[in-house]
Design a protein around this motif. Structure first.
Motif, short mmCIF file in Angstrom:
data_model
loop_
_atom_site.label_atom_id
_atom_site.label_comp_id
_atom_site.label_asym_id
_atom_site.label_seq_id
_atom_site.Cartn_x
_atom_site.Cartn_y
_atom_site.Cartn_z
N VAL A 117 0.94 -9.13 8.65
CA VAL A 117 1.04 -7.68 8.47
C VAL A 117 0.82 -7.31 7.01
O VAL A 117 0.07 -6.37 6.70
CB VAL A 117 2.42 -7.18 8.95
CG1 VAL A 117 2.64 -5.73 8.51
CG2 VAL A 117 2.52 -7.29 10.47
N ARG A 118 1.46 -8.04 6.11
CA ARG A 118 1.34 -7.72 4.68
C ARG A 118 -0.05 -7.98 4.15
O ARG A 118 -0.50 -7.31 3.21
CB ARG A 118 2.39 -8.52 3.89
CG ARG A 118 3.80 -8.03 4.16
CD ARG A 118 4.87 -8.86 3.49
NE ARG A 118 6.18 -8.23 3.65
CZ ARG A 118 7.33 -8.80 3.31
NH1 ARG A 118 7.34 -10.04 2.80
NH2 ARG A 118 8.47 -8.16 3.47
N ASN A 119 -0.75 -8.93 4.77
CA ASN A 119 -2.15 -9.21 4.38
C ASN A 119 -3.16 -8.40 5.20
O ASN A 119 -4.36 -8.63 5.12
CB ASN A 119 -2.44 -10.71 4.53
CG ASN A 119 -1.69 -11.55 3.52
OD1 ASN A 119 -1.51 -11.14 2.38
ND2 ASN A 119 -1.21 -12.70 3.93
N LYS A 120 -2.62 -7.49 6.02
CA LYS A 120 -3.44 -6.59 6.86
C LYS A 120 -4.32 -7.34 7.85
O LYS A 120 -5.43 -6.92 8.18
CB LYS A 120 -4.28 -5.65 5.98
CG LYS A 120 -3.41 -4.75 5.11
CD LYS A 120 -4.25 -3.76 4.31
CE LYS A 120 -3.35 -2.85 3.49
NZ LYS A 120 -4.10 -1.86 2.69
N LYS A 121 -3.79 -8.49 8.31
CA LYS A 121 -4.45 -9.20 9.39
C LYS A 121 -4.09 -8.59 10.75
O LYS A 121 -4.79 -8.74 11.73
CB LYS A 121 -4.06 -10.69 9.38
CG LYS A 121 -4.41 -11.42 8.10
CD LYS A 121 -5.91 -11.55 7.94
CE LYS A 121 -6.25 -12.41 6.73
NZ LYS A 121 -7.70 -12.54 6.54
N LEU A 152 -3.27 -4.87 12.18
CA LEU A 152 -3.43 -3.49 11.75
C LEU A 152 -2.93 -2.54 12.82
O LEU A 152 -2.98 -2.82 14.01
CB LEU A 152 -4.90 -3.20 11.47
CG LEU A 152 -5.56 -4.05 10.36
CD1 LEU A 152 -7.04 -3.71 10.26
CD2 LEU A 152 -4.87 -3.80 9.03
N ASN A 153 -2.46 -1.38 12.34
CA ASN A 153 -2.12 -0.29 13.26
C ASN A 153 -3.39 0.18 13.95
O ASN A 153 -4.46 0.27 13.35
CB ASN A 153 -1.52 0.86 12.44
CG ASN A 153 -1.39 2.13 13.26
OD1 ASN A 153 -2.32 2.92 13.31
ND2 ASN A 153 -0.25 2.33 13.84
N ASN A 159 2.70 -1.24 6.57
CA ASN A 159 1.29 -1.07 6.98
C ASN A 159 1.19 -0.58 8.43
O ASN A 159 0.29 -0.98 9.18
CB ASN A 159 0.51 -2.37 6.80
CG ASN A 159 0.34 -2.72 5.33
OD1 ASN A 159 0.17 -1.84 4.49
ND2 ASN A 159 0.38 -4.01 5.02
#
Length: 209
Positions: A199-203, A205-206, A172
């Motif tokens: 990161v995997r749960n998009k807490k 973000l880039n 992500n």
């Protein structure tokens, strides 16, 4: 369990309020040898990167190594940066960089040189928070040169410097692992489990500069 959940929620709130922070365990031969902290703060068009690695290991003798890098971007352009590394408390190398009108001033161990670049927009300080692409170049003040990414696989890229080769793995848009090869040893920076879950749960973000 409740305590762990509360700490995790508090950590996510900290990210929201003060920027982004990633912590990696430095692993060699299955054992921890230190920690890497990477921070990014974004305020009013200015982005600050800070990377600090502290490791301790033994190869015949004990070694304590610290590497520190700070960089500041303004409107997407690098305007200043500093770095140093120490071995057993003694400074081995120190750099300072600042933008002038159409060039950069670079000071390495007290010796001043000019970097003939009107603008530097990509540097090594940002690569933990931004997945690169094959052929992407990032400037390293530490080595006073551009370094080039080479794609090694799905979301995996190598970056070779005079010190050796690093292989970065992303999920992500965030770096989750770095495999580092040096003449004296090989080791890895592994994103800590609670951060990997974020990161995997998009807490986490880039973010762009």
């Amino acid at each position: 369990m409740l305590k762990t959940t509360a700490l995790f929620i508090g950590f996510i709130l900290t990210l929201t309020l003060s920027g982004q922070r990633l912590t990696y365990d430095v692993i060699r031969n299955g054992s921890s040898m230190g920690e890497t902290l990477v921070e990014r703060k974004i305020t009013e068009g200015r982005v600050k990167h800070h990377l600090n690695t502290k490791t301790e290991f033994r190869i015949l003798f004990s070694f304590k190594v610290e590497y520190d890098l700070e960089e500041t971007f303004e409107n997407g352009v690098l305007i200043s940066g500093t770095s140093f590394n120490t071995l057993n408390g003694s400074v081995q190398k120190e750099t300072k960089m600042k933008k002038l009108a159409n060039t950069y001033e670079l000071v390495v161990d007290g010796i001043t040189t000019t970097v003939d670049e009107p603008q530097i927009t990509e540097s090594v300080g940002e690569i933990y928070f931004e997945e690169p692409f094959d052929g992407k170049e990032v400037y390293s003040a530490y080595f006073a040169r551009y370094l080039t990414f080479e794609k090694e696989g799905d979301h995996k890229y190598s970056l070779t410097s005079p010190d050796g080769t690093n292989v970065y793995t992303y999920e992500n848009g965030i770096c989750t692992r770095v495999d580092i090869t040096r003449d004296f040893a090989s080791f890895s920076q592994v994103l800590q489990p609670e951060l990997l879950a974020a990161v995997r749960n998009k807490k986490i973000l880039n973010q762009t500069k």
